[in-house]
Enzyme design. Sequence first.
Site, PDB file in Angstrom:
ATOM      1  N   GLU A  75      -3.225   9.778  -0.934  1.00  0.00           N
ATOM      2  CA  GLU A  75      -2.517  10.548   0.098  1.00  0.00           C
ATOM      3  C   GLU A  75      -1.468  11.479  -0.503  1.00  0.00           C
ATOM      4  O   GLU A  75      -0.565  11.936   0.194  1.00  0.00           O
ATOM      5  CB  GLU A  75      -1.880   9.590   1.103  1.00  0.00           C
ATOM      6  N   ASP A  94      -1.308  -1.727  12.601  1.00  0.00           N
ATOM      7  CA  ASP A  94      -2.412  -0.811  12.266  1.00  0.00           C
ATOM      8  C   ASP A  94      -3.715  -1.600  12.303  1.00  0.00           C
ATOM      9  O   ASP A  94      -4.426  -1.596  13.310  1.00  0.00           O
ATOM     10  CB  ASP A  94      -2.128  -0.179  10.894  1.00  0.00           C
ATOM     11  N   ARG A 127      -5.806   9.482   8.010  1.00  0.00           N
ATOM     12  CA  ARG A 127      -6.446   8.454   7.185  1.00  0.00           C
ATOM     13  C   ARG A 127      -6.262   8.821   5.722  1.00  0.00           C
ATOM     14  O   ARG A 127      -5.886   9.922   5.381  1.00  0.00           O
ATOM     15  CB  ARG A 127      -7.963   8.356   7.490  1.00  0.00           C
ATOM     16  N   SER A 128      -6.586   7.860   4.837  1.00  0.00           N
ATOM     17  CA  SER A 128      -6.490   8.180   3.410  1.00  0.00           C
ATOM     18  C   SER A 128      -7.552   9.210   3.018  1.00  0.00           C
ATOM     19  O   SER A 128      -7.323  10.057   2.165  1.00  0.00           O
ATOM     20  CB  SER A 128      -6.597   6.918   2.561  1.00  0.00           C
ATOM     21  N   LYS A 146      -4.918   5.846  15.345  1.00  0.00           N
ATOM     22  CA  LYS A 146      -5.849   6.631  14.534  1.00  0.00           C
ATOM     23  C   LYS A 146      -7.100   6.844  15.374  1.00  0.00           C
ATOM     24  O   LYS A 146      -7.845   5.880  15.617  1.00  0.00           O
ATOM     25  CB  LYS A 146      -6.233   5.842  13.276  1.00  0.00           C
ATOM     26  N   LYS A 188       2.367  10.184  10.827  1.00  0.00           N
ATOM     27  CA  LYS A 188       2.242   9.832   9.399  1.00  0.00           C
ATOM     28  C   LYS A 188       0.966  10.488   8.880  1.00  0.00           C
ATOM     29  O   LYS A 188      -0.110  10.203   9.392  1.00  0.00           O
ATOM     30  CB  LYS A 188       2.169   8.305   9.298  1.00  0.00           C
ATOM     31  N   GLN A 221       0.795  -1.239   0.000  1.00  0.00           N
ATOM     32  CA  GLN A 221       0.000   0.000   0.000  1.00  0.00           C
ATOM     33  C   GLN A 221       0.826   1.287   0.000  1.00  0.00           C
ATOM     34  O   GLN A 221       0.469   2.247  -0.685  1.00  0.00           O
ATOM     35  CB  GLN A 221      -0.940  -0.008   1.202  1.00  0.00           C
ATOM     36  N   GLU A 254       4.854  -1.770   8.546  1.00  0.00           N
ATOM     37  CA  GLU A 254       3.502  -1.686   9.119  1.00  0.00           C
ATOM     38  C   GLU A 254       2.630  -2.770   8.505  1.00  0.00           C
ATOM     39  O   GLU A 254       2.740  -3.057   7.308  1.00  0.00           O
ATOM     40  CB  GLU A 254       2.931  -0.292   8.803  1.00  0.00           C
TER      41      GLU A 254
END
Length: 437
Positions: A208, A315, A369-370, A340, A391, A165, A289
């Site tokens: 992103e 995650d 988040r995206s 998150k 991030k 990803q 991750e």
Amino acid sequence: MTDTAIATAFAWEALDSRGKPTVACEITLRDGSTGQVTVPSGASTGRHEARELRDGGLRYDGNGVRDAVGNVNTVLAESVRGIDSLDQPQVDAALRAADGSDDLGRLGANAVLAVSIGTAIAAAAAQHLPLYRTVDDTGRAPLLPLPMVNILSGGAHAGRSIDIQDFLVVPMSATSFSDAIEICSRVRRGATQVLAERDLPVALVADEGGLGPILPSNRSALDVMVAAIERAGFTPGADAAIAIDVAATQFHTAGDYVLAAENGRRLTSTELIDELVAWSGDYPIVSLEDALAEDDWHGWALATARLGGVQLLGDDLFVTNERRLRRGVADGVANAVLVKPNQIGTLTDARSVVAIAHAAGYRTVLSARSGETEDSWLADLAIGWRTGQIKVGSTMRSERTAKWNRLLRLEAELGDSAEYAGAAAITTAPHPVVSAL
Ligand code: 2PG
Ligand code: MG
């Protein structure tokens, strides 16, 4: 009732950075102070995350959030009215009680988070203090986080051009936050140049703000990363290292890991770990991750045994959930947790996951988040909670730069009174305080 008690919660349907509906909300206190928030939303969501409420039906292909908005304006507003906004745990407990379900799916985790964060922002306004100070319960100096910045995207963020990803850059040699951002920005530009020379498209960006080229293999993305770092004038590893979000849950099918971008190559957990071990030997990788899927605890334990020298970040595995993190700590799985707030639904729960992680000697990375928004509160949480790492995607696109720019401002404003976490945040684990667990 105090002046800082919650008077009203008013929500409406807004758009996130992907053009999908999301919940926006303004909390007003009795003294007139307000806090406005627009909640983020993920694309590669874990099965164990708190559940957003989406309307279904025809509007926005079923993604409308009018029901969640309605829940804020009625039952959630009612549940927090009169509670002191300075007492975040009490506000969040009232929100949880109003919903009544474990995953907040009844009224919607998106609805609950809007009220939770909006309250924190309003409370800071009422005290005439910046949010990073009002959320700080550590009593220590503000800590500017080490950033990890998205350069190449695949998976759910880039039309599955490759299976992995995210490939991110970690600015190892920077001694300040602003220097760190400069390194990342230059590597992002370096990546554009490297891909353009190979006649790969660079004008369109992924969710992103990263580049989403179609590459011959997942490993070849690592070659592009190294070339981008060198093109920017840096030494791979020493100046700029690589972090990967494998997001393995996304390509875990019937017990195997299936790499669609490599002609459907099927790997067992052990074979995927072999691959990651090989990559870690050949490239300057400092963080992995979601190396394994969200419920592959056995694979995760093997990965931790074999790859424990790098940051192993959970995650989808932990989903900012105290129960899952405690299981990980007890089983010696992973050594870092991605945090998150919208994965768990309230600020109090996210805060306690950070505290538990630090007590256990696990590193923490606060994450956007995206699907993001123009809000910058994530930057304040990173500083106030001393997460050490953050991030938020690329160094471009305004929903990303909103967070970087807030951190840059706070760095300029705080000067010597703030610390910069630096590369130590990713190479050294916090000292465990076992008694706190
Ligand atoms: C992740 C996030 C952010 P999403 O997987 O870490 O990159 O993506 O918000 O789509 O879950
Ligand atoms: Mg992830």
